[in-house]
Each structure stands twice: as structure tokens, then as C-alpha cells.
Design a protein around this motif. Structure first.
Motif, PDB file in Angstrom:
ATOM      1  N   ASP A   1      13.641  -4.371   8.587  1.00 32.25           N
ATOM      2  CA  ASP A   1      12.777  -5.538   8.429  1.00 32.25           C
ATOM      3  C   ASP A   1      11.367  -5.239   8.943  1.00 32.25           C
ATOM      4  OD1 ASP A   1      12.314  -8.301   7.765  1.00 32.25           O
ATOM      5  OD2 ASP A   1      12.449  -8.771   9.902  1.00 32.25           O
ATOM      6  N   LEU A   2      11.277  -4.594  10.093  1.00 30.94           N
ATOM      7  CA  LEU A   2       9.984  -4.220  10.662  1.00 30.94           C
ATOM      8  C   LEU A   2       9.246  -3.253   9.736  1.00 30.94           C
ATOM      9  CD1 LEU A   2       7.848  -4.135  12.890  1.00 30.94           C
ATOM     10  CD2 LEU A   2       9.245  -2.397  14.041  1.00 30.94           C
ATOM     11  N   ARG A   3       9.945  -2.262   9.232  1.00 24.87           N
ATOM     12  CA  ARG A   3       9.315  -1.294   8.316  1.00 24.87           C
ATOM     13  C   ARG A   3       8.818  -1.985   7.052  1.00 24.87           C
ATOM     14  NH1 ARG A   3      13.872   3.144   8.949  1.00 24.87           N
ATOM     15  NH2 ARG A   3      13.223   4.044  10.919  1.00 24.87           N
ATOM     16  N   TYR A   4       9.583  -2.941   6.539  1.00 26.28           N
ATOM     17  CA  TYR A   4       9.184  -3.671   5.345  1.00 26.28           C
ATOM     18  C   TYR A   4       7.862  -4.405   5.582  1.00 26.28           C
ATOM     19  CZ  TYR A   4       9.215  -7.057   1.557  1.00 26.28           C
ATOM     20  OH  TYR A   4       8.860  -7.823   0.477  1.00 26.28           O
ATOM     21  N   LEU A   5       7.745  -5.092   6.722  1.00 30.53           N
ATOM     22  CA  LEU A   5       6.504  -5.789   7.043  1.00 30.53           C
ATOM     23  C   LEU A   5       5.338  -4.814   7.166  1.00 30.53           C
ATOM     24  CD1 LEU A   5       7.730  -8.365   9.713  1.00 30.53           C
ATOM     25  CD2 LEU A   5       7.060  -8.832   7.348  1.00 30.53           C
ATOM     26  N   GLN A   6       5.566  -3.703   7.855  1.00 28.69           N
ATOM     27  CA  GLN A   6       4.508  -2.720   8.043  1.00 28.69           C
ATOM     28  C   GLN A   6       4.069  -2.099   6.711  1.00 28.69           C
ATOM     29  OE1 GLN A   6       6.638  -0.353  10.937  1.00 28.69           O
ATOM     30  NE2 GLN A   6       5.341  -1.118  12.598  1.00 28.69           N
ATOM     31  N   THR A   7       5.022  -1.831   5.841  1.00 33.04           N
ATOM     32  CA  THR A   7       4.702  -1.256   4.535  1.00 33.04           C
ATOM     33  C   THR A   7       3.925  -2.252   3.681  1.00 33.04           C
ATOM     34  OG1 THR A   7       6.657   0.147   4.621  1.00 33.04           O
ATOM     35  CG2 THR A   7       5.685  -0.212   2.457  1.00 33.04           C
ATOM     36  N   ALA A   8       4.359  -3.497   3.677  1.00 30.81           N
ATOM     37  CA  ALA A   8       3.653  -4.533   2.911  1.00 30.81           C
ATOM     38  C   ALA A   8       2.222  -4.680   3.417  1.00 30.81           C
ATOM     39  CB  ALA A   8       4.395  -5.861   3.010  1.00 30.81           C
ATOM     40  N   TYR A   9       2.048  -4.630   4.721  1.00 30.83           N
ATOM     41  CA  TYR A   9       0.717  -4.744   5.312  1.00 30.83           C
ATOM     42  C   TYR A   9      -0.159  -3.552   4.915  1.00 30.83           C
ATOM     43  CZ  TYR A   9      -2.950  -5.086   8.824  1.00 30.83           C
ATOM     44  OH  TYR A   9      -4.177  -5.168   9.460  1.00 30.83           O
ATOM     45  N   ALA A  10       0.380  -2.355   5.030  1.00 29.86           N
ATOM     46  CA  ALA A  10      -0.389  -1.149   4.701  1.00 29.86           C
ATOM     47  C   ALA A  10      -0.788  -1.141   3.219  1.00 29.86           C
ATOM     48  CB  ALA A  10       0.410   0.102   5.043  1.00 29.86           C
ATOM     49  N   LYS A  11       0.137  -1.494   2.343  1.00 30.33           N
ATOM     50  CA  LYS A  11      -0.167  -1.523   0.913  1.00 30.33           C
ATOM     51  C   LYS A  11      -1.234  -2.571   0.601  1.00 30.33           C
ATOM     52  CE  LYS A  11       4.168   0.285  -0.888  1.00 30.33           C
ATOM     53  NZ  LYS A  11       5.355   0.015  -1.710  1.00 30.33           N
ATOM     54  N   THR A  12      -1.166  -3.694   1.278  1.00 26.69           N
ATOM     55  CA  THR A  12      -2.152  -4.752   1.059  1.00 26.69           C
ATOM     56  C   THR A  12      -3.530  -4.310   1.543  1.00 26.69           C
ATOM     57  OG1 THR A  12      -0.453  -6.433   1.280  1.00 26.69           O
ATOM     58  CG2 THR A  12      -2.732  -7.149   1.553  1.00 26.69           C
ATOM     59  N   LYS A  13      -3.582  -3.685   2.692  1.00 22.52           N
ATOM     60  CA  LYS A  13      -4.868  -3.193   3.212  1.00 22.52           C
ATOM     61  C   LYS A  13      -5.442  -2.133   2.276  1.00 22.52           C
ATOM     62  CE  LYS A  13      -6.473  -4.208   6.766  1.00 22.52           C
ATOM     63  NZ  LYS A  13      -7.456  -5.201   7.120  1.00 22.52           N
ATOM     64  N   TRP A  14      -4.597  -1.301   1.722  1.00 21.87           N
ATOM     65  CA  TRP A  14      -5.064  -0.247   0.820  1.00 21.87           C
ATOM     66  C   TRP A  14      -5.575  -0.856  -0.477  1.00 21.87           C
ATOM     67  CZ3 TRP A  14      -3.388   1.599  -3.995  1.00 21.87           C
ATOM     68  CH2 TRP A  14      -3.976   2.818  -4.386  1.00 21.87           C
ATOM     69  N   ASP A  15      -4.830  -1.819  -1.022  1.00 23.08           N
ATOM     70  CA  ASP A  15      -5.212  -2.448  -2.288  1.00 23.08           C
ATOM     71  C   ASP A  15      -6.421  -3.368  -2.094  1.00 23.08           C
ATOM     72  OD1 ASP A  15      -5.087  -4.638  -4.407  1.00 23.08           O
ATOM     73  OD2 ASP A  15      -3.607  -3.219  -5.187  1.00 23.08           O
ATOM     74  N   GLY A  16      -6.301  -4.290  -1.162  1.00 21.40           N
ATOM     75  CA  GLY A  16      -7.413  -5.159  -0.798  1.00 21.40           C
ATOM     76  C   GLY A  16      -7.780  -6.249  -1.788  1.00 21.40           C
ATOM     77  N   THR A  17      -7.040  -6.418  -2.860  1.00 25.44           N
ATOM     78  CA  THR A  17      -7.375  -7.453  -3.840  1.00 25.44           C
ATOM     79  C   THR A  17      -6.891  -8.820  -3.364  1.00 25.44           C
ATOM     80  OG1 THR A  17      -5.320  -7.188  -5.075  1.00 25.44           O
ATOM     81  CG2 THR A  17      -7.195  -5.808  -5.757  1.00 25.44           C
ATOM     82  N   ASN A  18      -7.472  -9.851  -3.936  1.00 23.89           N
ATOM     83  CA  ASN A  18      -7.041 -11.212  -3.598  1.00 23.89           C
ATOM     84  C   ASN A  18      -5.578 -11.433  -3.933  1.00 23.89           C
ATOM     85  OD1 ASN A  18      -9.477 -12.141  -2.552  1.00 23.89           O
ATOM     86  ND2 ASN A  18     -10.232 -12.817  -4.537  1.00 23.89           N
ATOM     87  N   ALA A  19      -5.146 -10.883  -5.051  1.00 18.16           N
ATOM     88  CA  ALA A  19      -3.745 -11.030  -5.442  1.00 18.16           C
ATOM     89  C   ALA A  19      -2.815 -10.378  -4.421  1.00 18.16           C
ATOM     90  CB  ALA A  19      -3.512 -10.440  -6.823  1.00 18.16           C
ATOM     91  N   ALA A  20      -3.177  -9.197  -3.957  1.00 15.48           N
ATOM     92  CA  ALA A  20      -2.349  -8.498  -2.974  1.00 15.48           C
ATOM     93  C   ALA A  20      -2.325  -9.252  -1.650  1.00 15.48           C
ATOM     94  CB  ALA A  20      -2.867  -7.081  -2.762  1.00 15.48           C
ATOM     95  N   ILE A  21      -3.460  -9.774  -1.243  1.00 18.75           N
ATOM     96  CA  ILE A  21      -3.531 -10.526   0.014  1.00 18.75           C
ATOM     97  C   ILE A  21      -2.699 -11.799  -0.089  1.00 18.75           C
ATOM     98  CG2 ILE A  21      -5.076 -11.808   1.556  1.00 18.75           C
ATOM     99  CD1 ILE A  21      -7.215  -9.651   0.901  1.00 18.75           C
ATOM    100  N   SER A  22      -2.797 -12.499  -1.212  1.00 18.26           N
ATOM    101  CA  SER A  22      -2.014 -13.723  -1.403  1.00 18.26           C
ATOM    102  C   SER A  22      -0.515 -13.430  -1.380  1.00 18.26           C
ATOM    103  CB  SER A  22      -2.384 -14.386  -2.727  1.00 18.26           C
ATOM    104  OG  SER A  22      -3.701 -14.869  -2.677  1.00 18.26           O
TER     105      SER A  22
END
Length: 88
Positions: free
Chosen positions: A39-60
Motif C-alpha cells: 500500500d505504501l509503495r502504491y502511494l509513493q509510485t502514484a505520487y512519483a508518476k504524478t510529479k513526473w507527469d505534472g498535468t492537471n489530469a494526473a494531479i486530479s
């Protein structure tokens, strides 16, 4: 309307802190510890991918993921109920 990266950061910090706490609980069996770590890894991965992508859709999308994780700990004193209210 642009997504709110500050809100994402705030909810992520809360959800991650609770996930870390779950991984550090004493007396857990192997399966429970593996689930908490996953569960922790999933949150960290989602966060890292969102920071890398940076789009509004990814953040939402990340905000939705982190809100669901935060809701598991809605009884925690640091939980802010406004995180789970739908945006208008």
C-alpha cells in the motif's frame, strides 16, 4: 479549472504518514506487513508518476487516489474532512 497541486501534496503527506505507521506496527504477521508495504509503495509510485507527469489530469487522478487512502484513517486527529468533499 486547474488541479490543486498543494491539495495533492497535503493529502499525500497525510496518507503516506499513515501508511508508514501501518508498516511499523508491532505484532503484524507476514501477510499484513506485506499488504501494508505494498500500500505504501502504491502511494509513493502514484505520487512519483504524478510529479513526473505534472498535468492537471494526473494531479486530479492522484488527488482521488490519495483521498481514498486518507479516508481509511478518517478517525485520525490530523484528518481534515474537507479532503473528501467533492469539488464544486
Amino acid at each position: 479549472m486547474p488541479a490543486d497541486p498543494d491539495l495533492m501534496e497535503e493529502i499525500y503527506a497525510f496518507a503516506r504518514a499513515r501508511a508508514v505507521e501501518r508498516t511499523q506496527r508491532k505484532g503484524m504477521d507476514l501477510q499484513a506487513r506485506q499488504f501494508a508495504t505494498s500500500d505504501l509503495r502504491y502511494l509513493q509510485t502514484a505520487y512519483a508518476k504524478t510529479k513526473w507527469d505534472g498535468t492537471n489530469a494526473a494531479i486530479s487522478a492522484a488527488i482521488d487516489v490519495f483521498r481514498k487512502a486518507a479516508m481509511r484513517d478518517s478517525d485520525h486527529p490530523d484528518y481534515d474532512p474537507i479532503w473528501t468533499l467533492p469539488e464544486k
